[in-house]
Design an enzyme around this catalytic site. Structure first.
Site, PDB file in Angstrom:
ATOM      1  N   HIS A  53      -1.720   0.328  14.694  1.00 45.58           N
ATOM      2  CA  HIS A  53      -1.775  -1.011  14.103  1.00 45.58           C
ATOM      3  C   HIS A  53      -2.749  -1.914  14.866  1.00 45.58           C
ATOM      4  O   HIS A  53      -2.506  -3.109  15.042  1.00 45.58           O
ATOM      5  CB  HIS A  53      -0.385  -1.649  14.072  1.00 45.58           C
ATOM      6  CG  HIS A  53       0.549  -0.972  13.107  1.00 45.58           C
ATOM      7  ND1 HIS A  53       0.589  -1.308  11.779  1.00 45.58           N
ATOM      8  CD2 HIS A  53       1.432   0.038  13.257  1.00 45.58           C
ATOM      9  CE1 HIS A  53       1.487  -0.543  11.161  1.00 45.58           C
ATOM     10  NE2 HIS A  53       2.003   0.289  12.030  1.00 45.58           N
ATOM     11  N   ASP A  91       5.057   1.909  16.898  1.00 45.99           N
ATOM     12  CA  ASP A  91       5.395   2.636  15.671  1.00 45.99           C
ATOM     13  C   ASP A  91       4.146   3.193  14.986  1.00 45.99           C
ATOM     14  O   ASP A  91       3.036   2.719  15.203  1.00 45.99           O
ATOM     15  CB  ASP A  91       6.130   1.704  14.708  1.00 45.99           C
ATOM     16  CG  ASP A  91       5.307   0.472  14.377  1.00 45.99           C
ATOM     17  OD1 ASP A  91       4.659  -0.080  15.302  1.00 45.99           O
ATOM     18  OD2 ASP A  91       5.294   0.059  13.208  1.00 45.99           O
ATOM     19  N   GLU A  92       4.358   4.210  14.166  1.00 50.34           N
ATOM     20  CA  GLU A  92       3.345   4.730  13.254  1.00 50.34           C
ATOM     21  C   GLU A  92       1.992   4.978  13.932  1.00 50.34           C
ATOM     22  O   GLU A  92       0.963   4.461  13.503  1.00 50.34           O
ATOM     23  CB  GLU A  92       3.150   3.761  12.064  1.00 50.34           C
ATOM     24  CG  GLU A  92       4.446   3.545  11.300  1.00 50.34           C
ATOM     25  CD  GLU A  92       4.302   2.535  10.155  1.00 50.34           C
ATOM     26  OE1 GLU A  92       4.987   2.709   9.148  1.00 50.34           O
ATOM     27  OE2 GLU A  92       3.494   1.575  10.278  1.00 50.34           O
ATOM     28  N   VAL A  93       2.025   5.782  14.990  1.00 49.45           N
ATOM     29  CA  VAL A  93       0.779   6.094  15.708  1.00 49.45           C
ATOM     30  C   VAL A  93       0.121   7.318  15.062  1.00 49.45           C
ATOM     31  O   VAL A  93       0.776   8.338  14.842  1.00 49.45           O
ATOM     32  CB  VAL A  93       1.067   6.370  17.201  1.00 49.45           C
ATOM     33  CG1 VAL A  93      -0.244   6.611  17.939  1.00 49.45           C
ATOM     34  CG2 VAL A  93       1.838   5.204  17.804  1.00 49.45           C
TER      35      VAL A  93
END
Lengths: 554, 554
Positions: free
Chosen positions: A303, A363-365
């Site tokens: 992100h 998160d969400e790497v």
């Protein structure tokens, strides 16, 4: 004389009003109605004094005396106009006594605001002496809010400012932050033509959970400072106490770091869509005045696309199978420059955000991007690192250690834990699915307000959630320190933030404040609707959420 | 010199701006950019003159010169700040000519506004002469809207009023209907510090469908007149031409009929939640000035609970199996008094609503209630009526005949047809599912905006609908005269009406105006986003609907 009530009853003589949201822990209300002496009523600090408290006094005097009467849409649901004559009759039979002040006692001069802050209070509204007692000034703020909700405008004597009051309210609404000079005059006028009532009540109240949060996302759309302040007002009314400020994301970097000035200069949507450090300090101060902590989030290593616009070297180049570069991915965990930049950012942030916690995302790497990069693969081989999960662990541990060095505890999204990263004991894990592994946890998964529907009373589902029923042993359940309603920003900006967040966040607020056994949605509905009308009266356009009906402030 | 373009291209020199929504039938744009001469520019009626036209001139002068620059959020999606230097460079190379007026020719003095009104226009923007030609004044209004969308503020010269303009805009936004006196001053100031551009263009345009509507529901929640006017503005910008005003419903009767005064006196939520006949006339006039018809709906015989609060005898008593009264149901079709009341209501409405059509509802009738009522059963036996469907047919035929007597054609919901009622040839059937039986039809079923989701770009689904693909022969398809986006009011009031209706209703507007082959949602998205930013610039808070991004008016 007192009647112990699980839910506050509507009181004769009120144009509704007087039901409290979120419901206090124990409430005893009497049948008697007291008049607030509009000419002389004031809050009176006994012993303890502070600017936090005296400013709260001013704020609540305005809320009580300068807002249109409270009238629940629920009560008139289905269409029958208010039977005011019955109310007036009941009023005629009750005995009124004027109260001239609420004495406020605060036990401690400790003004630290954190997970351990004591927010309990006792409130006794009686004649001749009404008192509010709290251990800390923040407990007193909660009690003042409750007091303001117990007060209402007497039905019938308020006719003169019906329509006029409405017009005035509209102005008020749209100029919430530029209105000060008209206040004095308005108050005097109201004093002369309205009567304000307050219930006789005895309340002991304390929150069930210490962390009662709302997440706002200023990375996907910019939210002006005024929208943040409006949100903080609404949070204080619902006794929410943490604004989780998801500051930046792939799409934009509005936080105008001075230490890394190109982050916002190149990463914000435009120069107008940024928060200066002074803007941020102003929001933090506004929140603190309302007993609200601000936990900033700098989500890493994913992100972070917006970071790369000013500092391209921070990001990892991703490659496809034929070895062609496809774009930029997560922060590059193999370069020392990455940690140098993060250190400068976190050190500066620690000077701007006083809260003990910083949220570090995690998160969400896109691990596949790291895996695709030849330089990173080479680095991993050199350092005997078997896989990219180990690389992620190393990154997280270094970042968390930087936060600790900057004097901050941290909160991370659950994925960090799922990826096997070791956390410090004071870490808090922000759950998306189930309880964690011995760490203190926050619950958010059932409360993604942004996923709701236009025509669905989804507040009822939010309300029905039991935080401790998400699996785990009783020890694990005791590690739940609270939760957060989340308003992710893909489809939210200043045009619809208030309407889409409120009143639904109130459902989460009561779940996190009130007792575990307070969970009857039908019993809650009239209070929920009344609190929504109260928000309108106070100048915030919360949407209608309980089906057809109206508020007098429509 | 001219390039025929399926979609308007973004023009160098503009801070975006200049893309038209809904897309005209044929557009040819040149590469040249013209300056509007801000000191002298005006609209000039040639031959034909009327108040409708001269008021539109004033309105569009304000829209062009008094709104902040248009800047599409889509163009800056993903985050890169505007590359203004490239734009400025392109601008430097183009040749500017000042245009001082737009000549407006209207062919006919016929100012009737109905299904047959010719809304076509041709617009030529060129140097030295720019002209707008239309058969009717309403076509000219459509052309003025297109002209206003083609115009934009020149990037770079607009700096001075950047933030200031935004502040001004906010004020403007919340005082849309009390702002007149500041206009003159503002215009002069803008004139001195901004340059306004307009594209060279040649457009021939006409709508695909004659009935392009939006349904608002003031029965479930009251909507103040200002909210209706805001909606009418937004409709005119999208070339929507029918406001279907679902005036009353079970929950409230805000329409203050003077002929049957107890309808609103007892049936409205409160006296403040009503529309006087003068309020209604004002809304009708406001709509007509923008080329928008108002079709009022009085839904019968169901959805009438609010009618019974003032006139209980109008409703049918319902009974359970053991013969106990359970409540009030639909209008009583067996009493002459019912038809007398309907006649007085419809006759009065015909004097207030000039439109040729009235919508008479006819949906969701509780036939079981009629069946449960002994008096109705007895009446049916006396009149040799076999079943309650026959009773419904009789009711509908009598009501429709009353409307005809009052000089009105009618629209009914599809259920009326499904129940076998014979309609007149000029009737219009409002479809919920499939095409009808030889009657002209309106499509609404795919466009219930109120059913959307907070985090879903459901405008894309609305946009993808092909009205003629809903079954039926080609003759039946030709009977489709248009459609309506519906915003039912269970969860909508003044707090969220604009944000939940807009920009999504724009998707329906383009579907109903533009050619059948204009249906590429990816091509539409930047224009859709730009029109949403345009709405913000004009003072209406349409929500962000295309994902992360920003408008300069945020």
């Amino acid at each position: 004389m007192f009647l112990l009530a699980a839910a506050l009853l509507l009181l004769p003589g009120f144009a509704q009003g007087g039901a409290v949201w979120p419901l206090p822990l124990t409430v005893a209300t009497g049948e008697k109605v007291l008049h607030l002496d509009v000419e002389r009523f004031h809050f009176k600090a006994i012993g303890y004094e502070s600017e936090l408290l005296s400013e709260a006094f001013k704020r609540y005097e305005e809320l009580i005396f300068d807002t249109p009467s409270h009238l629940a849409e629920e009560a008139l649901r289905g269409g029958a106009p208010a039977n005011t004559s019955a109310l007036a009759g009941a009023l005629g039979r009750s005995r009124h006594t004027r109260i001239k002040r609420l004495r406020v006692y605060v036990g401690s001069y400790d003004q630290s605001l954190n997970l351990q802050t004591d927010e309990s209070y006792t409130l006794s509204i009686a004649s001749p002496t009404s008192t509010l007692q709290a251990t800390t000034v923040f407990g007193a703020l909660r009690g003042l809010e409750t007091f303001s909700q117990l007060a209402g405008v007497e039905e019938g004597v308020d006719e003169e400012h019906g329509q006029q009051g409405l017009a005035k309210h509209k102005k008020h609404k749209h100029k919430r932050h530029e209105k000060k000079k008209h206040k004095k005059k308005k108050r005097r006028r109201r004093r002369s033509d309205s009567a304000f009532l307050v219930r006789v009540a005895s309340i002991w109240d304390a929150p069930r959970f210490a962390h009662r949060g709302l997440l706002l996302d200023t990375g996907r759309h910019f939210l002006p400072v005024s929208a943040l302040k409006d949100t903080l007002d609404a949070m204080a009314w619902a006794k929410l106490n943490v604004l989780h400020w998801h500051l930046v994301d792939d799409q934009s970097f509005p936080y105008a770091s001075e230490a890394l000035s190109r982050l916002a200069a190149a990463g914000a949507f435009s120069p107008a869509h940024t928060y200066s450090l002074d803007d941020v300090r102003g929001v933090v101060a506004y929140a603190r005045a309302r007993g609200i902590r601000i936990v900033p989030e700098f989500d890493t290593p994913g992100h972070t696309a917006s970071w790369g616009r000013g500092y391209p070297d921070l990001l990892t180049d991703c490659y496809n199978e034929s070895g062609a570069r496809t774009g930029a991915g997560p922060l590059d965990p193999t370069r020392n420059g990455t940690y140098g930049a993060l250190w400068r950012l976190l050190r500066e942030a620690a000077g701007v955000f006083p809260d003990a916690y910083v949220h570090l995302g995690g998160d969400e790497v896109d691990l596949a991007c790291w895996e695709s990069n030849p330089a990173i693969k080479q680095w991993m081989a050199q350092h005997n690192m078997r896989n990219v999960r180990a690389l992620l662990s190393m990154f997280e541990e270094r970042v968390l250690s930087l936060a600790a060095t900057a004097g901050r505890s941290y909160i991370v999204w659950q994925e960090v834990l799922d990826n096997g990263v070791r956390l410090r004991n004071d870490a808090v894990v922000h759950l998306r699915r189930v309880t964690g592994k011995g760490y203190r946890t926050l619950l958010s998964s059932p409360w993604y307000l942004n996923l709701g529907g236009f025509a669905t009373p989804d507040w009822e589902a939010y309300y029905g959630v039991e935080p401790t029923a998400f699996g785990g042993s009783s020890e694990q359940q005791q590690l739940i320190i609270g939760g957060e309603a989340c308003m992710w920003g893909e489809f939210v900006d200043a045009t619809n933030l208030i309407q889409q967040t409120w009143p639904r966040a109130n459902a989460v607020a009561e779940r996190l404040w009130s007792g575990k056994d307070i969970r009857d949605v039908d019993a809650a509905r009239p209070r929920y609707a009344e609190h929504r009308c109260r928000m309108l009266a106070r100048g915030l356009g919360a949407r209608p959420d309980t089906g057809p009906g109206f508020c007098p402030q429509d």
